[in-house]
Design a protein around this motif. Structure first.
Motif, PDB file in Angstrom:
ATOM      1  N   GLN A 589       0.760  -1.255  -0.064  1.00 16.45           N
ATOM      2  CA  GLN A 589       0.020  -0.143  -0.080  1.00 16.45           C
ATOM      3  C   GLN A 589       0.926   1.228   0.100  1.00 16.45           C
ATOM      4  O   GLN A 589       2.027   1.321   0.906  1.00 16.45           O
ATOM      5  CB  GLN A 589      -0.993   0.064   1.230  1.00 16.45           C
ATOM      6  N   ARG A 591       0.201   4.219   0.812  1.00  9.79           N
ATOM      7  CA  ARG A 591      -0.089   5.004   2.022  1.00  9.79           C
ATOM      8  C   ARG A 591       0.691   4.641   3.128  1.00  9.79           C
ATOM      9  O   ARG A 591       1.169   5.419   4.064  1.00  9.79           O
ATOM     10  CB  ARG A 591      -1.711   5.091   2.494  1.00  9.79           C
ATOM     11  N   ASN A 594       5.502   4.216   0.267  1.00  6.17           N
ATOM     12  CA  ASN A 594       5.611   4.226  -1.374  1.00  6.17           C
ATOM     13  C   ASN A 594       6.941   3.801  -2.044  1.00  6.17           C
ATOM     14  O   ASN A 594       6.713   3.658  -3.183  1.00  6.17           O
ATOM     15  CB  ASN A 594       5.059   5.913  -1.603  1.00  6.17           C
ATOM     16  N   SER A 634       2.951   9.582  -3.211  1.00  2.83           N
ATOM     17  CA  SER A 634       2.269  10.232  -2.185  1.00  2.83           C
ATOM     18  C   SER A 634       1.420  11.319  -2.982  1.00  2.83           C
ATOM     19  O   SER A 634       0.943  12.274  -2.312  1.00  2.83           O
ATOM     20  CB  SER A 634       2.930  10.788  -1.121  1.00  2.83           C
ATOM     21  N   SER A 637      -2.057  11.517  -1.614  1.00  2.00           N
ATOM     22  CA  SER A 637      -2.360  11.714  -0.212  1.00  2.00           C
ATOM     23  C   SER A 637      -2.512  13.245  -0.162  1.00  2.00           C
ATOM     24  O   SER A 637      -3.369  13.739   0.789  1.00  2.00           O
ATOM     25  CB  SER A 637      -1.229  11.129   0.647  1.00  2.00           C
TER      26      SER A 637
END
Length: 827
Positions: A589, A591, A594, A634, A637
């Protein structure tokens, strides 16, 4: 004769008169203008068939026709009478080129309707009527009023008619007759294609056809011999002849030699009247050129030749030229040369020059005077193209002896091998001997040799050579990966004659050692999908090594000890210099993490083996169903944190606005800093360029320059004097007007001060500028003697101090001194 149509017999009776008869069909031709030698015919009875559309009753050439009696055939009942035709036609003949003063009588027209009562007149129409031919309307006599030319027109067609004189009505139907112009020999033969040019081979047999000449005669070929031409040769005998009737020019002598005479000029005559006396003639010229055949063998002008050849000539140089002479030309004079004997068969060769047909002797190997000083060759020259017809004239070849004397020259040193190969390992230390070269002086002097390296071929000075022994050694550490082969040139110079320099080439190959560890072949960018499964290959890596082992590369891949126990990835060595990176688990994942960094250990198979650790970066990405990464890192995010697309655009707009403001501020500051480039008058001591477009007032023009410095360097400038516009007026006075010379130290201090000011001045332009100080130096102790600052002769200035300056200024002291000034020029 029997008239088949009507069955009537017609008898024509002519009275006796001097006339010549010619019968053509139903036309009786008579010439009245013939010479009187003709015989007189007493009685002639002619039976003429009278046809329906036949002869008419008009007689020609003044021939009156009597009445024709018609007799009925016996046995016939009733006489069938046919009306007699009153026109009988003939042809007229007239000679061309009549030169008489009176009109030429052609003939006479007469109709038996004309009873001599003057009731009939004769009318003539057609070609030349009234312009050339005229007719007496009363008598019917026809005359030619102009000179006729048969070559212009051979005959004229005219129409004659008898008319009633008063009513002008025709008493006879109009009929047509011909006046033929009889030819005379008035045109000479002409050669329309002349003059002629022809070529015939030399040595051609007798009777060889050269050219055919053709002459044409404009006279009538069907009448007499006026156009019958025969040919004869006027000039060109006994070499050539011409056939009288055909005009074919042929050779008349055998063995005509081009080398003796190449060209002949013939004059051919064509004469009409079959060449008889009184015939007209024309001539033309025929230029006959003998073409060359190979009938002359080559020969040398001398039986022996001698040449001098320097021993320093390079290979393939032409050392001598000889030529065999041949009287022929063109391909018949082409030569072939060969060396048939001698002591230089392998050292020299001879080839023909295609332009000059000379034999070029060239050098095949180098010469050495000390080894052999002369060579003798026997050379043969022969024709390349031989005509078998002339082999009986002798052999078409000749031989000559060539002697070549070798001249001794001072030669440069010669290397034992002009090209040498050497090998050195790249781990060799400085000073390691690589190899030795040797050169010697080939001359008898045997001068010692000094060796050196051409530094243009060894710019970084990796090598040294011993000047005496020729030993080559390393001067710097070598690196095969930087330069694997060094190609250097060695100079060998004679010590006794430094101008004699020989050159040799040394090729130094650097061998490899294992001094470079393997690394990744490329900079890998590895992506890992979040949906990856355990055991999935996510990257295949390979390595490169700058070394070149003889057995080839063999790389070993593994994870470092720190990374060997990680739970995310593993490494599999494929045994083919590649390795595969596999996942140990799934569920990656972005999050959570990375980017993953995986250290990979790569080792080669060298001795000793070298290894390196290379880090592989693995980025976790969101992939589509096909496994293609869509977004990595990211980025999402940040978007999920509440920064929308509009917010990002607003932030970028603010940043751009700030950048524009900063650029404006910087630009304004730069402009302010550029203003001091226009220096104030107090600090501007540099010379400016002032342009004058006129010649001005000379020394009186002091607007741009302070002339005080030019008049006297030691005179103090007055405050009221005019200042230079481009120089600061408040320049301190450097020297006083006292007699002792100024101190040079002050001058130096002044210059240094100005230099320091220019160096530290922040507003000075960033380019070189010229600093001038209006100072010409301190000169002699007598100060300036310029007349620019001299006073008038009436001045009270005292010049007695000139006598203290020595004998050089004695003349000036006498001129300007007070003591003897009164009687200076007294006698």
């Amino acid at each position: 004769m029997v008239d088949n149509a009507g069955g009537w017999w017609t008898t024509l009776l002519l009275e006796s008169f001097p006339v010549k008869f010619q019968q053509t069909n139903c036309i009786t031709k008579m010439r009245l203008n013939c010479p009187p030698m003709w015989s007189v015919i007493s009685v002639l009875i002619v039976l003429v068939p009278i046809w329906e559309m036949g002869c008419s009753g008009l007689t020609l050439n003044s021939v009156p026709l009597h009445q024709v009696r018609m007799y009925q055939r016996s046995g016939e009942e009733g006489a069938h009478h046919r009306q007699r035709r009153s026109w009988v036609w003939n042809q007229f003949f007239v000679l061309e080129e009549y030169m008489g003063d009176e009109p030429l009588y052609v003939g006479k027209l007469h109709s038996d309707v004309d009873k001599g009562e003057g009731q009939v007149k004769y009318v003539l129409n057609g070609e030349g009527a009234t312009s050339i031919f005229t007719i007496d309307e009363n008598t019917g006599d026809i005359h030619a009023t102009k000179r006729l030319d048969r070559e212009e027109q051979a005959y004229y067609t005219l129409r004659a008619q008898a008319r009633h004189r008063h009513t002008n009505l025709p008493v006879e139907p109009e009929s047509e007759f011909v006046i033929k112009v009889q030819d005379i020999n008035d045109n000479e033969p002409k050669f329309l294609d002349g003059p002629y040019s022809a070529r015939v081979p030399e040595m051609a047999p007798v009777g060889t056809s050269v050219v055919t000449v053709v002459a044409t005669d404009a006279d009538d070929p069907t009448y007499g011999n006026s156009a019958r031409v025969v040919y004869s040769i006027l000039e060109g005998q006994p070499y050539f002849s011409v056939e009288p009737r055909t005009g074919v020019v042929r050779t008349a002598l055998p063995n005509m030699d081009r080398e003796a005479r190449e060209q002949y000029l013939l004059v051919i005559q064509a004469k009409d009247m079959v060449g008889q006396m009184g015939g007209l003639s024309g001539t033309t010229s025929v230029t006959v050129t003998l073409t060359d055949v190979n009938d002359n063998p080559p020969h040398f002008s001398r039986k022996s030749y001698q040449f001098s050849v320097p021993e320093s000539l390079p290979v393939a140089t032409t050392v001598a030229k000889i030529k065999a002479l041949d009287s022929d030309v063109g391909p018949n004079a082409e030569m072939e040369y060969r060396i048939v004997d001698g002591d230089g068969l392998g050292l020299f060769r001879i080839t023909p020059d295609p332009d000059t047909q000379e034999g070029l002797i060239t050098l095949q190997k180098g010469l050495d005077f000390e080894t052999k000083s002369s060579y003798t060759l026997r050379v043969e020259a022969s024709n390349r193209n031989i005509d078998l017809r002339f082999l009986s004239l002798g052999p078409f070849s000749d031989t000559a002896t060539v002697r070549l004397n070798v001249q001794n020259v001072d030669e440069p040193p010669v290397f034992s091998s002009p090209f040498s190969k050497m090998v050195i390992s790249e781990e060799a230390t400085v000073g390691t001997t690589i190899g030795t070269i040797f050169a010697h002086d080939p001359d008898s002097t045997n001068s010692p040799i000094r060796y050196s390296i051409d530094r243009n071929t060894d710019l970084e000075r990796f090598f040294n050579i011993d000047a005496t022994t020729g030993v080559i050694s390393t001067a710097k550490p070598l690196d095969r990966e930087v330069n694997a082969v060094h190609n250097i040139t060695i100079f060998a110079t004679e010590i006794l004659d430094p101008l004699q320099v020989g050159k040799g080439v040394v090729l130094i190959t650097v061998t490899d050692i294992n001094d470079n560890a393997p690394v990744f072949a490329i900079e890998y960018e590895t992506y890992l999908c979040e949906s990856a499964r355990p055991g999935q290959v996510i990257e295949t890596i390979s390595a490169v090594d700058r070394d070149q082992p003889q057995s080839g590369h063999r790389f070993f891949f593994s994870l470092t000890a720190e990374a060997a126990g990680n739970l995310n990835f593993t490494l599999r060595d494929n045994k083919d210099n590649t390795a595969s990176v596999l996942t140990k688990r799934g569920g990656f994942q972005r999050r959570h993490q990375n980017v993953y960094r995986l250290p990979v250990l790569i080792m080669d198979n060298g001795s000793p083996a070298l290894s390196s650790t290379n880090t592989l970066s693995i980025r976790v990405c969101d992939c589509d169903p096909d496994g293609i990464p869509q977004s990595c890192g990211s980025e999402n995010s940040m978007l999920s944190a509440g920064l929308s697309t509009g917010a990002l655009i607003a932030i970028l707009a603010c940043i751009l606005t700030l950048l524009v403001l900063v650029l404006l501020i910087v630009t304004m500051q730069r402009r302010r800093k550029k203003e001091p480039l226009i220096l104030d008058e107090e600090r501007d001591v540099r010379e400016n360029i002032v342009r004058y477009d006129d010649e001005g007032g000379g020394e009186e023009d002091t607007e741009a320059f302070d002339m005080v410095a030019l008049r006297n360097l030691n005179v103090v400038r007055e405050s009221g004097s005019k200042n230079r516009r481009d120089v600061t007026p408040e320049v301190p006075t450097l020297f006083s007007s006292s007699r002792p010379p100024p101190d040079n130290g002050i001058f130096r201090e002044f210059i240094w001060d100005r230099l320091k000011e220019a160096d530290v001045d922040p507003s000075a332009p960033p380019y070189d500028s010229l600093q001038t100080y209006a100072f010409e130096g301190s000169g002699s102790a007598a100060e300036s003697l310029s007349s620019l600052d001299s006073l008038s002769i009436d001045s009270e200035q005292n010049y007695d101090y000139l006598s203290d300056w020595g004998p050089r200024f004695k003349k000036l002291a006498d001129l300007y001194g007070h003591s003897n000034g009164g009687n200076l020029f007294a006698s």
